[in-house]
Design a protein around this motif. Structure first.
Motif, mmCIF file in Angstrom:
data_model
loop_
_atom_site.group_PDB
_atom_site.id
_atom_site.type_symbol
_atom_site.label_atom_id
_atom_site.label_comp_id
_atom_site.label_asym_id
_atom_site.label_seq_id
_atom_site.Cartn_x
_atom_site.Cartn_y
_atom_site.Cartn_z
ATOM 1 N N TRP A 110 0.803 -1.330 0.014
ATOM 2 C CA TRP A 110 0.281 -0.465 0.127
ATOM 3 C C TRP A 110 0.573 1.505 -0.128
ATOM 4 N N THR A 111 2.335 1.405 -0.903
ATOM 5 C CA THR A 111 3.337 1.942 -0.303
ATOM 6 C C THR A 111 2.437 3.779 -0.566
ATOM 7 N N ASN A 112 1.177 3.842 -2.255
ATOM 8 C CA ASN A 112 0.784 4.888 -2.656
ATOM 9 C C ASN A 112 0.054 5.713 -2.267
ATOM 10 N N PHE A 113 -1.227 4.517 -1.463
ATOM 11 C CA PHE A 113 -1.542 4.700 -0.360
ATOM 12 C C PHE A 113 -1.375 5.480 0.460
ATOM 13 N N LYS A 114 -0.135 5.271 1.529
ATOM 14 C CA LYS A 114 0.503 5.628 2.519
ATOM 15 C C LYS A 114 0.854 6.944 2.595
ATOM 16 N N ILE A 120 -6.674 14.254 -1.173
ATOM 17 C CA ILE A 120 -7.232 13.022 -1.475
ATOM 18 C C ILE A 120 -7.993 12.370 -3.160
ATOM 19 N N PRO A 121 -7.252 13.630 -4.409
ATOM 20 C CA PRO A 121 -7.846 13.080 -5.639
ATOM 21 C C PRO A 121 -7.495 11.675 -6.039
ATOM 22 N N GLN A 172 -6.146 4.218 -5.490
ATOM 23 C CA GLN A 172 -6.022 3.633 -3.766
ATOM 24 C C GLN A 172 -6.423 2.440 -3.221
ATOM 25 N N VAL A 173 -7.659 3.060 -3.181
ATOM 26 C CA VAL A 173 -8.655 1.979 -2.130
ATOM 27 C C VAL A 173 -9.348 0.724 -2.797
ATOM 28 N N GLU A 180 -17.841 1.725 -1.242
ATOM 29 C CA GLU A 180 -17.562 2.904 -0.058
ATOM 30 C C GLU A 180 -16.400 4.036 0.283
ATOM 31 N N MET A 181 -15.738 2.315 0.381
ATOM 32 C CA MET A 181 -14.169 3.114 0.092
ATOM 33 C C MET A 181 -13.915 4.765 -0.367
ATOM 34 N N ARG A 182 -13.950 4.584 -1.455
ATOM 35 C CA ARG A 182 -14.007 5.185 -2.278
ATOM 36 C C ARG A 182 -14.535 6.650 -2.517
ATOM 37 N N ASP A 183 -16.202 6.381 -1.630
ATOM 38 C CA ASP A 183 -16.907 7.338 -1.979
ATOM 39 C C ASP A 183 -16.502 8.074 -0.785
ATOM 40 N N LYS A 184 -16.465 7.535 0.523
ATOM 41 C CA LYS A 184 -15.506 7.920 1.079
ATOM 42 C C LYS A 184 -14.709 8.814 1.273
ATOM 43 N N ILE A 185 -14.260 8.380 0.786
ATOM 44 C CA ILE A 185 -12.672 9.363 0.583
ATOM 45 C C ILE A 185 -12.623 10.643 0.658
#
Length: 228
Positions: free
Chosen positions: A189-193, A201-202, A207-208, A220-225
């Motif tokens: 999860w290098t890019n997520f971190k 945010i974009p 990355q989810v 759901e996780m994408r929409d949360k971000i």
């Protein structure tokens, strides 16, 4: 009595099964109880061992107990009393044999119909494993396993996402969801971190996605971000 324990979480008369996590601060308790509620709402709380969508032995709200060391530490009950180590070992080996059977059957069908092998566990709902279960846990034990898991997740997230405590709730929710399944490590999860720590945010929203997780959950996780 056995049928009764299958449909309800049981309580051991001697209190053996009762365990609760000691939260280290009020802030930690508020955070983990919020995350825990989301896990409970998303995952069915089961009082028996089952194989998750990847084929790992699991119980409660998704607590991984795939090795013998983890499995035997669970406060299992057998017909309302604490299970012996022999009973625990019997159930552990039975679940291992169930896994091998499912894999062998899937491979046989793959060969018979000359088609690609696909993960057979994603097609089996967790409650299907209850039919032959002999050991059960209480709701308290399921909560204990979940919150113990979440405390370790929290410590891990603080290591890789130093801003986790200051992040918006939506970002915290997503980070915990990924950490809970499949987990964030030094090499994953290098890019997520990177984008989480940069508050980008974009890019973070891209990355989810997780392989092996339902499309609805990923969305759901994408929409949360994106809601931040």
């Amino acid at each position: 009595k056995k049928m009764e324990t299958r449909s309800n979480f049981t309580q051991a008369a001697d209190g053996y099964a009762y365990r609760c996590v000691k939260f280290r601060s009020a802030e930690e308790e508020n955070l983990l109880r919020r995350i825990g509620k989301q896990i409970i709402d998303r995952e069915s709380t089961l009082n028996h061992a089952y194989l998750d969508s990847s084929g790992y032995i699991t119980t409660g709200n998704g607590a991984l107990i795939d090795d013998w060391s983890s499995f035997k530490k669970v406060h299992w009950l057998y017909q309302g009393r604490p299970a012996t180590e022999v009973e625990k070992w019997t159930e552990f080996k039975r679940m291992d044999q169930v896994r091998e059977y499912i894999i062998s059957e899937a491979k046989a069908l793959t060969k018979k119909y000359n088609r690609p092998y696909t993960n057979p566990f994603q097609k089996i709902t967790a409650d299907k494993y209850e039919e032959n279960a002999i050991l059960y846990i209480t709701k308290d034990e399921a909560d204990y396993l979940m919150y113990s898991h979440l405390q370790k997740d929290y410590d891990n997230l603080k290591r890789y996402l130093p801003e986790i405590d200051k992040a918006p709730q939506a970002a915290q929710d997503v980070a915990f969801d990924i950490q809970y399944n499949p987990g964030i490590t030094a090499t994953t999860w290098t890019n997520f971190k990177k984008y989480f720590n940069e508050k980008n945010i974009p890019e973070l929203a891209k990355q989810v996605n997780r392989i092996g997780v339902s499309e609805n959950r990923n969305n759901e996780m994408r929409d949360k971000i994106l809601s931040i």
